[in-house]
Design a protein around this motif. Structure first.
Motif: not given
Length: 628
Positions: A358-380
């Motif tokens: 979707l990011h690649r097909s959007s008008n924001r393709r020249e800017h980053p897609v930042v993926a964050v896995n909320c389960a992978a980061i300790p709560a603190e």
């Protein structure tokens, strides 16, 4: 855990510690006395804990440079009796008359030093944070300490890691980092003690998090008996593991884990029916070679796995399935509008792949897609990682500060995977960001505007989370502008085309260009509980086994064949009389396996191909014969 609940937890810890201090006969005005060891005793202590000190200094601390870079931050490593083994960092905030407490062998037990991070962590058996005025002795109220215990595989306390400073600053991030460090030390010690002679399995609930210190690590022998496991493994599986059989813990369909491919991502099912992912490493591997969670990577980094680098387009993930087609059509229409997208789907269905397409097909393709896995980061650590922090915002903060992942997504796409795992405190801050379209880093009064397209994903019902009080209702309505669901692989009508597409994407240029119809038919019969991620794993294994030959049934993993109800190929079956253009040796028989293996100059793939067996079966037979 929210800040309020954390304070309540530590309030009870502090109160219990102060009661112990009074029982020891201490008062707030008692003067602590350093208790350094003589040279002989120190030499014995240093030798006794040599592996712990070397592992911490050489294999863990280098990956936490942001802590060491703080000019007023001191790291202490103590043994199970609170005696200082080593220190790193800057001691300038320690007055000269107090530096004797940092000498080798000095004890920080509560009995002599009152409530303090090291001594109180030992007393209560878990990570603690002691603020200035929470120290029982007034003499220690110049500092804040965060400490986390280190346990061996028998769950015996062997040491404590502590980070101290004199900062009047929020410390939740520091506590999270100390927990990560102690877990890293435990993992490295397990690997050092068991990796040479045992199988090592690292596993997680998410395949993308196998490089995390929060992965489970299990060491087991050739009989599939567990000899050691880290604390995270027992937490994930909710049971004690030592001396249990791997087949009792994981549903392996009668295919032992020690026969699984080496260093290839595996789909697993726990005894609790959990879907898990893992990587196996066999004994006597080179321990200097990086292997996901079996090494100690940067705390929150992602290890990039080998694979194709060509970006995936929307037309690469849909081949006519109505549910998938509808999902792509809907998300494509809103990706360039200020409408958040919420994607529902089981683990492994390809949520992040869709987001990147979707990011690649959007008008924001020249800017980053930042993926964050909320389960992978300790709560603190969630808030500091997402929202950033000002330089010196907490003990261990990078001296330059950090932008935060939300600001990194400015003018691009922010993808929050497993958003249901985000702590409530971070949910409140995220809601403000989405409402006000600006971010205030921790420790700062300055705000920064952000322009993001938000896409979230979850494999559980957020409505149920709301009802249970684990997800904010106001945030739920903020993130679910367009809600779509991705179908499982077994329910897709275009899965045959997907099989071909995955094969084409992962094969080497000199490998056979198509999958045989017999294999496609077999794939269609399979239930694919791990969805597309499992398909990729199976195809990668088959391609590695087949080399430059067409993929055949015996190239597929044994557990896959059992899941689909297909018989594994017998390692003693008669085969063609010519193999790879060479005349066959003699009729296969258990007694001449070594002859065949020798004929092919130790090439397991050719030996397995001649026998009509999987390479794993050949490996097992060779080990039984002492040839490997």
């Amino acid at each position: 855990m929210s800040s309020a609940s954390r304070k309540r937890e530590f309030a009870d810890v502090i109160a219990a510690s102060w009661d112990r201090c009074r029982a020891f006969g201490l008062s707030h005005n008692s003067q602590p006395q350093p208790t350094p060891l003589d040279q002989t005793a120190w030499a014995h202590l240093k030798d006794q804990h040599k592996l712990l000190v070397e592992t911490t200094e050489c294999e863990v601390l280098p990956y936490y440079e942001n802590i060491l870079s703080n000019s007023k931050c001191l790291i202490l490593l103590a043994d199970h009796q609170g005696r200082v083994l080593n220190s790193w960092g800057d001691q300038r905030f320690i007055d000269a008359d107090k530096k004797s407490f940092l000498q080798a062998g000095t004890s920080w037990l509560e009995r002599t030093n009152g409530t303090n991070a090291i001594g109180t962590s030992i007393a209560c058996g878990h990570a603690v944070q002691i603020q200035r005025n929470e120290h029982f002795l007034k003499a220690h109220r110049y500092m804040i300490g965060s400490a986390s215990p280190i346990f061996d595989v028998a769950r015996h306390l062997i040491g404590v890691l502590n980070v101290s400073s004199d900062a009047y600053l929020p410390q939740a991030h520091t506590l999270g980092m100390v927990k990560l460090m102690s877990q890293s030390v435990e993992n490295r010690l397990l690997i050092k003690n068991f990796g040479d002679e045992h199988f090592l399995l690292t596993f997680h609930t998410n395949a993308d998090n196998l490089d995390s210190q929060w992965s489970g690590v299990i060491a087991f022998d050739a009989n599939n008996t567990i000899v050691a496991a880290n604390r995270r493994a027992e937490a994930l599986l909710k049971t004690a593991l030592k001396q249990r059989q791997m087949t009792d813990v994981f549903a392996c369909n009668d295919s032992p884990l020690n026969e699984q491919p080496d260093l290839v991502s595996l789909s697993l099912k726990s005894h609790l029916n959990q879907n898990l992912y893992g990587i196996l490493r066999r004994p006597n591997q080179d321990l200097k070679r990086p292997v996901t969670a079996l090494e100690t990577p940067s705390p929150l980094s992602s290890v990039k796995r080998p694979g194709p680098t060509t970006p995936i387009r929307l037309q690469d993930i849909e081949f006519g399935d109505p549910a998938m087609k509808r999902c792509i059509e809907q998300t494509s229409r809103v990706i360039d509008k200020d409408i958040p997208i919420l994607i529902h789907g089981d683990t492994g269905v390809g949520k992040e792949v869709l987001v990147k397409a979707l990011h690649r097909s959007s008008n924001r393709r020249e800017h980053p897609v930042v993926a964050v896995n909320c389960a992978a980061i300790p709560a603190e650590l969630v808030e500091s990682e997402l929202f950033g922090y000002e330089k010196g915002a907490f003990t261990g903060a990078n001296t330059r500060g950090a932008m935060g992942l939300i600001r990194k997504a400015h003018r691009g796409v922010l993808f929050l995977d497993e958003i249901g795992e985000m702590p409530l405190q971070a949910q409140a801050r995220l809601l403000r960001v989405l409402q006000e379209r600006e971010v205030t880093p921790l420790g700062s009064t300055e705000t920064y505007p952000v322009d993001i397209r938000l896409i979230c994903a979850t494999n559980r019902s957020l409505r149920v989370q709301v009802d249970q009080g684990r997800f904010r209702q106001d945030l739920f309505y903020r993130v679910s502008g367009l809600s779509v669901g991705l179908p499982t692989l077994s329910n897709r009508t275009d899965r045959r085309q997907i099989f071909c597409q995955i094969h084409a994407r992962y094969r080497e240029p000199d490998q056979v260009t198509s999958l045989p119809d017999s294999i496609l038919d077999l794939f269609e019969r399979h239930p694919w509980p791990g969805n597309i991620r499992q398909l990729i794993n199976v195809v990668q294994v088959a391609l590695a086994m087949a080399d430059k030959d067409p993929i055949n049934m015996w190239h597929l993993p044994d557990d896959f064949l059992r899941e689909v109800g297909a018989p594994s190929q017998s390692p003693l079956a008669e085969t063609k009389t010519v193999v790879d253009g060479e005349p066959a040796i003699s009729k296969p028989h258990p007694d001449n396996l070594l002859e065949i293996y020798s004929h092919y100059q130790g090439n397991v793939s050719k030996t397995a191909r001649y026998l009509g067996a999987s390479r794993n079966t050949v490996y097992k037979r060779l080990r039984e014969l002492g040839a490997r």
